[in-house]
Scaffold this active site. Structure first.
Site, PDB file in Angstrom:
ATOM      1  N   ARG A 100       0.699  -1.049  -0.136  1.00  0.00           N
ATOM      2  CA  ARG A 100       0.098  -0.332  -0.173  1.00  0.00           C
ATOM      3  C   ARG A 100       1.084   0.918   0.241  1.00  0.00           C
ATOM      4  O   ARG A 100       0.404   1.947  -0.935  1.00  0.00           O
ATOM      5  CB  ARG A 100      -0.413   0.120   1.207  1.00  0.00           C
ATOM      6  CG  ARG A 100      -1.971   1.168   1.477  1.00  0.00           C
ATOM      7  CD  ARG A 100      -2.861   0.710   2.808  1.00  0.00           C
ATOM      8  NE  ARG A 100      -3.368  -0.301   3.357  1.00  0.00           N
ATOM      9  CZ  ARG A 100      -3.962  -1.090   2.669  1.00  0.00           C
ATOM     10  NH1 ARG A 100      -5.047  -0.708   1.625  1.00  0.00           N
ATOM     11  NH2 ARG A 100      -4.330  -2.317   3.207  1.00  0.00           N
ATOM     12  N   ARG A 106     -13.482  -2.009  -1.894  1.00  0.00           N
ATOM     13  CA  ARG A 106     -12.924  -1.810  -0.836  1.00  0.00           C
ATOM     14  C   ARG A 106     -14.311  -1.513   0.190  1.00  0.00           C
ATOM     15  O   ARG A 106     -14.013  -1.771   1.172  1.00  0.00           O
ATOM     16  CB  ARG A 106     -11.044  -1.182  -0.562  1.00  0.00           C
ATOM     17  CG  ARG A 106     -10.552  -1.487  -1.452  1.00  0.00           C
ATOM     18  CD  ARG A 106      -9.476  -0.996  -0.952  1.00  0.00           C
ATOM     19  NE  ARG A 106      -9.504  -1.183   0.064  1.00  0.00           N
ATOM     20  CZ  ARG A 106      -8.709  -0.001   1.213  1.00  0.00           C
ATOM     21  NH1 ARG A 106      -9.197   1.043   0.811  1.00  0.00           N
ATOM     22  NH2 ARG A 106      -8.550  -0.486   2.479  1.00  0.00           N
ATOM     23  N   CYS A 166     -26.023  -4.275  -9.493  1.00  0.00           N
ATOM     24  CA  CYS A 166     -27.191  -4.344  -9.008  1.00  0.00           C
ATOM     25  C   CYS A 166     -26.693  -5.060  -6.951  1.00  0.00           C
ATOM     26  O   CYS A 166     -26.634  -5.784  -7.344  1.00  0.00           O
ATOM     27  CB  CYS A 166     -27.617  -5.081 -10.626  1.00  0.00           C
ATOM     28  SG  CYS A 166     -28.335  -4.708 -11.444  1.00  0.00           S
ATOM     29  N   TYR A 178      -5.453  -2.730  -3.350  1.00  0.00           N
ATOM     30  CA  TYR A 178      -6.175  -3.149  -3.592  1.00  0.00           C
ATOM     31  C   TYR A 178      -7.159  -2.413  -4.405  1.00  0.00           C
ATOM     32  O   TYR A 178      -8.466  -2.582  -3.490  1.00  0.00           O
ATOM     33  CB  TYR A 178      -6.435  -3.010  -2.243  1.00  0.00           C
ATOM     34  CG  TYR A 178      -5.217  -3.881  -1.655  1.00  0.00           C
ATOM     35  CD1 TYR A 178      -4.622  -4.571  -1.496  1.00  0.00           C
ATOM     36  CD2 TYR A 178      -4.396  -2.429  -0.921  1.00  0.00           C
ATOM     37  CE1 TYR A 178      -3.568  -5.319  -1.052  1.00  0.00           C
ATOM     38  CE2 TYR A 178      -3.422  -2.962   0.241  1.00  0.00           C
ATOM     39  CZ  TYR A 178      -2.992  -4.314  -0.083  1.00  0.00           C
ATOM     40  OH  TYR A 178      -1.709  -5.234   0.495  1.00  0.00           O
TER      41      TYR A 178
HETATM   42  C1  LIG Z   1      -0.631  -7.532   2.615  1.00  0.00           C
HETATM   43  C2  LIG Z   1       0.343  -8.524   2.689  1.00  0.00           C
HETATM   44  C3  LIG Z   1       1.600  -7.262   2.478  1.00  0.00           C
HETATM   45  C4  LIG Z   1       1.351  -6.056   2.184  1.00  0.00           C
HETATM   46  O1  LIG Z   1       0.860  -5.182   2.716  1.00  0.00           O
HETATM   47  P1  LIG Z   1       0.222  -3.697   3.240  1.00  0.00           P
HETATM   48  O2  LIG Z   1      -0.245  -3.263   4.518  1.00  0.00           O
HETATM   49  O3  LIG Z   1       0.102  -3.386   1.292  1.00  0.00           O
HETATM   50  O4  LIG Z   1       2.216  -3.272   2.417  1.00  0.00           O
HETATM   51  C5  LIG Z   1       3.424  -7.751   2.833  1.00  0.00           C
HETATM   52  N1  LIG Z   1       3.326  -9.282   3.757  1.00  0.00           N
HETATM   53  C6  LIG Z   1       2.470 -10.294   3.848  1.00  0.00           C
HETATM   54  C7  LIG Z   1       2.266 -11.159   3.591  1.00  0.00           C
HETATM   55  C8  LIG Z   1       0.984  -9.526   3.436  1.00  0.00           C
HETATM   56  O5  LIG Z   1      -0.362 -10.391   3.498  1.00  0.00           O
END
Ligand SMILES: *Cc1c(COP(=O)(O)O)cnc(C)c1O
Length: 431
Positions: A293, A330, A361, A390
């Site tokens: 993210r 989301r 819908c 995401y």
């Molecule tokens: C989702 C996830 C990430 C990334 O998380 P962010 O919040 O997008 O930085 C890293 N490692 C694992 C194992 C994850 O499931």
């Protein structure tokens, strides 16, 4: 504006990294994802800088590609010296076809199939993070058949409550991910993994959650993990050389959000790693981080066309757009909040409060509620901010809506990196 790359032109149009979003919507159609490549590269460099300055570069930043996966993003992060974190055969395939070196890929998943494990071993994926005992046994057998010895990390639940939305909290004991520390399950797993002759157990992994705004939960997790590595050395005589501390740093979704910058978070984690190592006389491990993210989230926005406006007296005003949960599920999944604005009148005050509704819908197909917005008119371009993570990666074809196009902006110039799905794409697998 939410991020410094967003500006407003003299005619009142929203610009991202210098590109006019209203012109992009006209040229490419809507819904349209727009990503700022320069901002993505800046974040990659920011992570590498901290790793170099605070830890002599002894580690690897693996972009968590579930946040946004397509060939071009793997090329971009690879060229910035990052690896990639993949969660499925599909992500591995995309990364490898984009030229991401296999040794820089980390494979995750709490329910990996034999196909995925076989692909990982055959392609020489750098690290496989194993989640459970069944997987360890299957991976050992597959590696044996292939005459290989893949590098394995074990996913551990360090039991940290990261104060985030329950659905994205994964470090606690009640989680489907990894081995629990408190129950002795993790120690038993280390013993089991180290006994498998076709597995090269190199270290541990943890990921405490996502959209975490503070440094302390991360530092606490690092201390717990290193304490456990010292315990493993003491009880099993095994000094594990690697520690993967996952992802999770949060971003600004709304004006009220005030996340700690990821640089501060990584610095705090590395500080905790070094301090705990010194306390336990434990050699400083090779570290991995998996940010998703915080690399792509703030770098993206989504453009829609306003199709209609519906005011229900004394209740609410709906602004209805030509996308919705199909390109951004989301809000429907966990009531995520976003900022929105009318891209063609971005210089005007957001004097109304509206609910932005999608075209699917489903009554729950909303982009958000209680959103401040300029008075919307049919045909306006609506921009929803900070949708780089995401969103595209969670897009779907519900109601047979074709998935939207993705453009990447570099130095004010936009290019398509994922084409809009065609009707033919929609029926491609139908017999
Ligand atoms: C989702 C996830 C990430 C990334 O998380 P962010 O919040 O997008 O930085 C890293 N490692 C694992 C194992 C994850 O499931």
């Amino acid at each position: 504006m939410l991020t410094p790359n967003l500006t407003v032109s003299p005619e009142g149009h929203l610009l991202i990294n210098g590109a006019d979003t209203v012109a992009l919507a006209k040229q490419h159609g809507t819904p349209l994802y727009v990503m700022d490549e320069d901002m993505i590269r800046e974040s990659c460099r920011g992570y590498n800088d901290v790793l170099r300055d605070e830890y002599a570069g002894k580690g690897l930043i693996c972009y968590a590609s579930k946040a946004f996966s397509c060939k071009e993003i793997y090329r971009i992060v690879d060229s910035e010296g990052l690896g990639a974190d993949c969660i499925s055969d599909g992500e591995m395939y995309t990364a490898l076809s984009a030229g991401m070196p296999a040794e820089k890929i980390v494979l995750h998943g709490n329910s990996k199939t034999d196909t995925e494990l076989r692909m990982a071993v055959e392609k020489g994926i750098g690290r496989i993070v194993c989640d459970n005992l069944s997987e360890l046994a299957r991976l050992n057998a597959i590696a044996g058949e292939m005459g290989r010895q893949p590098k394995v990390l074990l996913r551990v639940k360090p039991g940290i409550d990261a104060h985030t939305h329950e659905f994205v909290q994964t470090g606690k004991i009640d989680s489907k991910f990894g081995f629990a520390l408190e129950t002795g399950e993790a120690l038993a797993a280390v013993e089991a993994a180290s006994a498998y002759e076709n597995l090269n157990l190199a270290g541990l992994h943890c990921h405490i959650g996502s959209q975490i705004l503070e440094t302390e939960p991360f530092a606490a997790a690092a201390r717990v993990m290193l304490g456990f590595m010292a315990e493993i050395r003491e009880k099993l005589g095994l000094t594990l050389p690697e520690l993967n501390l996952g992802g999770g740093p949060g971003i600004r979704y709304t004006e009220e959000d005030d996340p700690k910058p990821f640089g501060e978070i990584v610095r705090a984690i590395l500080g905790a790693v070094k301090a705990t190592c010194a306390e336990c006389s434990f050699p400083e491990p090779y570290v991995l981080f998996e940010p998703g993210r915080s690399i792509v989230g703030g770098a993206g926005l989504t453009l829609y066309t306003v199709m209609a406006k519906k005011t229900i007296p004394n209740i609410r005003t709906y602004v209805l757009v030509d996308g919705g949960m199909c390109d951004n599920p989301r809000y429907a999944l966990y009531q995520s909040r976003y900022e929105a604005l009318i891209a063609n009148r971005a210089d005007q005050p957001r004097s109304e409060t509206v609910t932005v509704g999608g075209k699917c819908c489903e009554s729950g197909d909303l982009i958000g509620e209680h959103m401040p917005l300029q008075p919307a008119e049919d045909g306006d371009i609506l921009a929803v901010l900070a949708t780089g993570a995401y969103n595209y990666s969670m897009a779907m074809n519900y109601n047979r809506n074709p998935r939207a196009e993705v453009v990447m902006v570099k130095n004010g110039e936009a290019r398509t990196v994922v084409r809009r799905e065609s009707y033919e794409d929609l029926v491609r697998n139908d017999l």
